[in-house]
Design an enzyme around this catalytic site. Structure first.
Site, PDB file in Angstrom:
ATOM      1  N   LYS A  29       3.435   4.388  18.455  1.00 24.40           N
ATOM      2  CA  LYS A  29       3.572   5.777  17.996  1.00 24.40           C
ATOM      3  C   LYS A  29       3.771   6.726  19.180  1.00 24.40           C
ATOM      4  O   LYS A  29       4.587   7.652  19.128  1.00 24.40           O
ATOM      5  CB  LYS A  29       2.338   6.171  17.186  1.00 24.40           C
ATOM      6  CG  LYS A  29       2.205   5.365  15.885  1.00 24.40           C
ATOM      7  CD  LYS A  29       0.821   5.496  15.282  1.00 24.40           C
ATOM      8  CE  LYS A  29       0.655   4.672  14.018  1.00 24.40           C
ATOM      9  NZ  LYS A  29      -0.743   4.514  13.603  1.00 24.40           N
ATOM     10  N   GLY A  59       0.881   8.923  10.040  1.00 23.33           N
ATOM     11  CA  GLY A  59       0.853   8.914   8.567  1.00 23.33           C
ATOM     12  C   GLY A  59       1.323  10.204   7.932  1.00 23.33           C
ATOM     13  O   GLY A  59       2.490  10.579   8.036  1.00 23.33           O
ATOM     14  N   GLU A  80      -3.536  -2.629  10.425  1.00 16.30           N
ATOM     15  CA  GLU A  80      -2.268  -3.345  10.331  1.00 16.30           C
ATOM     16  C   GLU A  80      -2.527  -4.749   9.793  1.00 16.30           C
ATOM     17  O   GLU A  80      -3.666  -5.251   9.845  1.00 16.30           O
ATOM     18  CB  GLU A  80      -1.639  -3.473  11.725  1.00 16.30           C
ATOM     19  CG  GLU A  80      -1.252  -2.156  12.356  1.00 16.30           C
ATOM     20  CD  GLU A  80      -0.254  -1.389  11.505  1.00 16.30           C
ATOM     21  OE1 GLU A  80       0.845  -1.862  11.272  1.00 16.30           O
ATOM     22  OE2 GLU A  80      -0.613  -0.285  11.056  1.00 16.30           O
ATOM     23  N   THR A 109       0.830  -1.216   0.000  1.00 16.75           N
ATOM     24  CA  THR A 109       0.000   0.000   0.000  1.00 16.75           C
ATOM     25  C   THR A 109       0.865   1.267   0.000  1.00 16.75           C
ATOM     26  O   THR A 109       0.721   2.135  -0.867  1.00 16.75           O
ATOM     27  CB  THR A 109      -0.910   0.000   1.246  1.00 16.75           C
ATOM     28  OG1 THR A 109      -1.604  -1.243   1.282  1.00 16.75           O
ATOM     29  CG2 THR A 109      -1.903   1.126   1.216  1.00 16.75           C
ATOM     30  N   ILE A 157       0.643  13.322   8.607  1.00 14.40           N
ATOM     31  CA  ILE A 157       0.812  14.535   9.428  1.00 14.40           C
ATOM     32  C   ILE A 157       2.293  14.680   9.784  1.00 14.40           C
ATOM     33  O   ILE A 157       2.883  13.748  10.320  1.00 14.40           O
ATOM     34  CB  ILE A 157      -0.010  14.436  10.742  1.00 14.40           C
ATOM     35  CG1 ILE A 157      -1.484  14.155  10.453  1.00 14.40           C
ATOM     36  CG2 ILE A 157       0.167  15.689  11.579  1.00 14.40           C
ATOM     37  CD1 ILE A 157      -2.316  13.908  11.712  1.00 14.40           C
TER      38      ILE A 157
HETATM   39  N1  HSE Z   1      -3.032   0.736  11.358  1.00 10.89           N
HETATM   40  C1  HSE Z   1      -2.622   2.091  11.421  1.00 10.89           C
HETATM   41  C2  HSE Z   1      -3.852   2.930  11.740  1.00 10.89           C
HETATM   42  C3  HSE Z   1      -2.027   2.481  10.105  1.00 10.89           C
HETATM   43  O1  HSE Z   1      -4.964   2.424  11.724  1.00 10.89           O
HETATM   44  O2  HSE Z   1      -3.707   4.094  12.056  1.00 10.89           O
HETATM   45  C4  HSE Z   1      -1.110   3.650  10.154  1.00 10.89           C
HETATM   46  O3  HSE Z   1      -0.088   3.528  11.067  1.00 10.89           O
END
Ligand code: HSE
Length: 386
Positions: free
Chosen positions: A205, A134, A190, A13, A136
């Protein structure tokens, strides 16, 4: 100057998004970076699909070791995920003197200290904007934009899958399992969605942000991790009746005794901006002593939003070699010799929405005249109050 050569590990992706955006915006990216950035080699187990996606424009192999050991490659993008083979490849790339760009929050939250140490010793960069929230640019904001501040706390909706699930359950009264399947279909989740729904992904994160905000090593093993699997539709409904929304937050906070690092569902008053972050969107609040609270909002997952962060890292690394040492980032973002002559438009040439208030004589035909005048100028009326 010849292009900087990039090796891509994994063209799923995010990898395909990176390939496409780099190609589509090649001209502007080169003007910013000062040098073309070319994906010269791709490693993926599905060689056929990788060839299809890259349209024969680069070498495709099924052994990622060939990429990290190729002397022609300057930067390796790791998009394999997980901590097994991805860790070996990142360490090999570093020891071969290559810069690394990765979106792998699990890897950095658990093995970041070792990886950063190796990179430091070798004099290469490990860039990871795409690992948190992502598209940001939160790493850049925390590490650079807010560098004057003593950061007090960071709190964010940093998992799109769980936010999507909570939003859909509340709005549409759908069941957890149905919404989870939809999130997977849309590519937010994920590979193992347990990481999303149990709060592990958000904790990875939050761990990375905690390290950057407070200048501490990454310590995922110390994080409190609680997901959304124990929440029921009733909880969402009762929270609403009390004027709250339930959100899964990643929180890290400085206290006099130490640092809080936790992920769990929270009740947020419904009027707060962050309570209204819906669907797969992410938002991160950062509180600094000088600036106060700041909010960063955008797409936290998906192909091109995450590619946006990956490519920002590629440009940062490329600029190490192209900018003069005193001006690593060009004053106006684009290299000084690559500014364009695109004109700034006068207001009269801009098409946009307007609000008009008119006092008119109360007589037949006035409204017809107004609408005719607007129609003659091809102006459409969206709404009208009389
Ligand atoms: N699985 C993660 C989410 C994807 O849903 O935010 C991005 O890290």
């Amino acid at each position: 100057m010849k292009p900087i050569k990039v090796g891509l590990l994994g063209i799923g992706t995010v990898g395909s998004g990176t390939f496409n955006v780099l190609k589509r915006n090649q001209e502007e990216i080169t003007r910013r970076a000062g040098r073309a950035i070319q994906i010269a080699m791709v490693a993926d187990l599905n060689v056929e699909r990788a060839r299809e996606l890259t349209g024969g424009e680069c070498e495709v192999v099924n052994d990622a070791n060939l990429v990290v050991s190729n002397p022609e490659i300057d930067i390796v993008i790791e998009l394999i995920g997980g901590y097994g083979i991805a860790k070996d490849l990142v360490m090999k790339a570093i020891s071969n003197g290559k810069h690394v760009v990765t979106a792998n929050k699990a890897l950095l939250a658990t093995h970041g200290n070792e990886i950063f140490k190796a990179a430091q010793e070798k004099g290469v960069m490990v860039a990871f904007e795409a690992a948190v929230a992502g598209g940001i640019p939160i790493i850049k904001a925390l590490r650079e934009g807010l560098t004057a501040n003593r950061i007090q706390w960071v709190a964010g909706i940093i998992n799109g899958t769980t936010n999507f699930i909570l939003s859909e359950m509340r709005d549409k009264g759908l069941d957890f399992d149905v919404v989870l399947k939809e999130a997977q279909r849309l590519g937010y989740a994920e590979a193992d969605p347990t990481f999303d729904i149990e709060g592990v992904d958000a904790a990875h994160k939050a761990t990375i942000m905690s390290a950057i905000a407070f200048g501490i090593p990454v310590q995922f093993d110390k994080a409190h991790v609680e997901g959304i699997t124990k929440l029921q539709a009733d909880d969402i409904r009762y929270a609403e009746q009390l004027g709250y929304r339930i959100k899964l937050l990643g929180i890290t906070k400085r206290t006099s005794n130490g640092i809080e690092l936790r992920v769990h569902p929270t009740l947020i008053p419904e009027k707060r901006l962050i309570a209204n972050v819906e669907g797969a969107m992410n938002a991160v609040l950062v509180h600094g002593d000088a600036v106060g609270a700041t909010l960063y909002y955008g797409k936290g997952a998906g192909s091109e939003p995450t590619a946006s962060a990956v490519i920002a890292d590629l440009v940062d690394i490329t600029r190490l070699a192209t900018a003069d040492p005193e001006h690593r980032v060009p004053h106006l973002a684009f290299q000084a010799n690559a500014l364009a002559n695109t004109p700034i438009l006068p207001m009269s040439e801009i098409t946009t929405s307007y609000y008009l208030r008119m006092n008119v004589a109360d007589q037949p035909g006035v409204l017809a005249d107004v609408t005719r005048i607007l129609a003659d100028s091809s102006i459409s009326i969206d709404a009208m109050l009389q």
